[in-house]
Design a protein around this motif. Structure first.
Motif, mmCIF file in Angstrom:
data_model
loop_
_atom_site.group_PDB
_atom_site.id
_atom_site.type_symbol
_atom_site.label_atom_id
_atom_site.label_comp_id
_atom_site.label_asym_id
_atom_site.label_seq_id
_atom_site.Cartn_x
_atom_site.Cartn_y
_atom_site.Cartn_z
ATOM 1 N N SER A 174 -14.179 10.522 7.482
ATOM 2 C CA SER A 174 -12.806 10.123 7.772
ATOM 3 C C SER A 174 -12.058 11.310 8.366
ATOM 4 O O SER A 174 -12.148 12.428 7.857
ATOM 5 C CB SER A 174 -12.111 9.662 6.488
ATOM 6 N N THR A 200 -18.648 2.309 -0.600
ATOM 7 C CA THR A 200 -19.132 1.083 -1.215
ATOM 8 C C THR A 200 -20.509 0.716 -0.695
ATOM 9 O O THR A 200 -20.726 0.691 0.531
ATOM 10 C CB THR A 200 -18.160 -0.084 -0.967
ATOM 11 N N TYR A 249 -23.589 0.570 3.977
ATOM 12 C CA TYR A 249 -22.467 1.279 3.352
ATOM 13 C C TYR A 249 -21.175 0.960 4.095
ATOM 14 O O TYR A 249 -21.172 0.812 5.316
ATOM 15 C CB TYR A 249 -22.669 2.786 3.404
ATOM 16 N N SER A 250 -20.081 0.943 3.353
ATOM 17 C CA SER A 250 -18.758 0.870 3.960
ATOM 18 C C SER A 250 -17.844 1.854 3.242
ATOM 19 O O SER A 250 -18.146 2.303 2.131
ATOM 20 C CB SER A 250 -18.176 -0.540 3.891
ATOM 21 N N THR A 284 -19.240 1.023 -6.029
ATOM 22 C CA THR A 284 -18.242 1.851 -5.351
ATOM 23 C C THR A 284 -18.201 3.231 -5.989
ATOM 24 O O THR A 284 -18.079 3.356 -7.207
ATOM 25 C CB THR A 284 -16.846 1.209 -5.413
ATOM 26 N N GLU A 309 -22.581 -2.323 -0.421
ATOM 27 C CA GLU A 309 -22.201 -3.734 -0.468
ATOM 28 C C GLU A 309 -23.163 -4.555 -1.316
ATOM 29 O O GLU A 309 -22.756 -5.449 -2.038
ATOM 30 C CB GLU A 309 -22.102 -4.275 0.956
ATOM 31 N N HIS A 336 -20.702 8.257 6.256
ATOM 32 C CA HIS A 336 -19.438 7.972 6.934
ATOM 33 C C HIS A 336 -18.537 9.184 6.761
ATOM 34 O O HIS A 336 -18.711 9.976 5.839
ATOM 35 C CB HIS A 336 -18.720 6.769 6.303
ATOM 36 N N THR A 342 -11.813 6.149 10.131
ATOM 37 C CA THR A 342 -13.153 6.469 9.668
ATOM 38 C C THR A 342 -14.147 6.236 10.790
ATOM 39 O O THR A 342 -13.863 5.520 11.760
ATOM 40 C CB THR A 342 -13.560 5.627 8.449
ATOM 41 N N SER A 402 -13.529 3.258 2.706
ATOM 42 C CA SER A 402 -12.111 3.010 2.899
ATOM 43 C C SER A 402 -11.326 4.246 2.519
ATOM 44 O O SER A 402 -11.692 4.962 1.584
ATOM 45 C CB SER A 402 -11.635 1.803 2.081
ATOM 46 N N SER A 410 -25.409 4.852 8.173
ATOM 47 C CA SER A 410 -24.287 4.052 7.686
ATOM 48 C C SER A 410 -24.663 2.623 7.292
ATOM 49 O O SER A 410 -23.875 1.949 6.618
ATOM 50 C CB SER A 410 -23.191 4.018 8.743
ATOM 51 N N ASP A 411 -25.830 2.134 7.686
ATOM 52 C CA ASP A 411 -26.196 0.748 7.386
ATOM 53 C C ASP A 411 -26.224 0.512 5.883
ATOM 54 O O ASP A 411 -26.848 1.248 5.126
ATOM 55 C CB ASP A 411 -27.569 0.416 7.987
ATOM 56 N N LYS A 449 -18.719 6.157 11.613
ATOM 57 C CA LYS A 449 -20.047 6.120 11.036
ATOM 58 C C LYS A 449 -20.778 7.435 11.234
ATOM 59 O O LYS A 449 -20.586 8.140 12.223
ATOM 60 C CB LYS A 449 -20.855 4.993 11.692
#
Lengths: 113, 112
Positions: free
Chosen positions: A49, A77, A64-65, A20, A79, A47, A55, A67, A61-62, A57
């Motif tokens: 926001s 993050t 990744y996430s 992260t 993953e 990504h 938020t 927040s 973006s694959d 993409k």
């Protein structure tokens, strides 16, 4: 200088581990972005926001996430880190129509081994 | 589809020569356009921006850019470059929800 801080600045991690990255701003700007920079590819949007808990993409973006639970923090993050995610990651902020200039953090150099 | 296209990946020039770095944008971005510069091992710095009004925009370090709606272009120019202008230059545009998209960059190398 705009108040934008990325942490960590450098990180080495192993393949398969979660990672992260944090972007923290003190400008109260609405818009925040995560990019990766790789030679020959420029800055590619991962990504972004457009408000707290809002938020969307970007083009890469694959894997990744993100927040954003409060205005000042935007977390990226990985993953399950892969070697292809070795890169320099930049966070940016933008105040919107009344302050359209985007300000960038100093970058995070991530190496996945 | 890429919304901002930089037509040259590398531009070598001699010191004191004029330079033009080319950028085209697509309809997926609004007419908020930017040029950023990145010096080696540093972050990005805004050179100039076009939001509205005069199509000729002046920025820092003697750079200027011209917004051309009919040609969907936003080319960056400097009449006389210095060694210190050696850097990577990025064109960028803003789309819906303030999505900020960059071109792939142009490496400007100024030779003595």
């Amino acid at each position: 200088d705009a108040g934008i801080t990325q942490s960590p600045r450098h990180k080495v991690t192993e393949t398969g581990t979660p990672v992260t990255l944090r972007c923290h701003q003190t400008e109260n700007h609405r818009y925040m972005y995560w990019y990766r920079q790789d030679p020959g590819h420029g800055l590619r949007l991962i990504h972004y926001s457009y408000g707290v808990k809002d938020t969307d993409k970007g083009e890469v973006s694959d894997g990744y996430s993100v927040s954003r639970s409060k205005t000042e923090d935007f977390l990226l993050t990985l993953e399950s880190a892969t070697s292809s995610q070795t890169s320099v990651y930049f966070c940016a902020i933008n105040g919107g129509p009344r302050n359209t200039e985007a300000f960038f953090g100093q970058g995070t150099r991530l190496t996945v081994v | 589809a890429q919304s901002v296209t930089q037509l040259d990946s590398q531009v070598p020039v001699f010191e004191e020569a004029p330079v033009e770095l080319r950028c085209n944008y697509s309809s997926s971005v609004s007419v908020y356009l930017f040029w950023y510069v990145q010096y080696p091992n540093q972050g990005l710095q805004l050179l100039l921006k076009y939001l509205s009004g005069s199509t000729l925009v002046k920025g820092i370090n003697g750079f200027e850019a011209e917004f051309n709606k009919s040609q969907t272009s936003f080319h960056l120019r400097k009449p006389s470059v210095h060694i210190s202008d050696t850097a990577e230059y990025f064109c960028a545009g803003i789309g819906s929800n303030y999505k900020l998209t960059f071109g792939k960059g142009t490496l400007l190398t100024v030779n003595p």
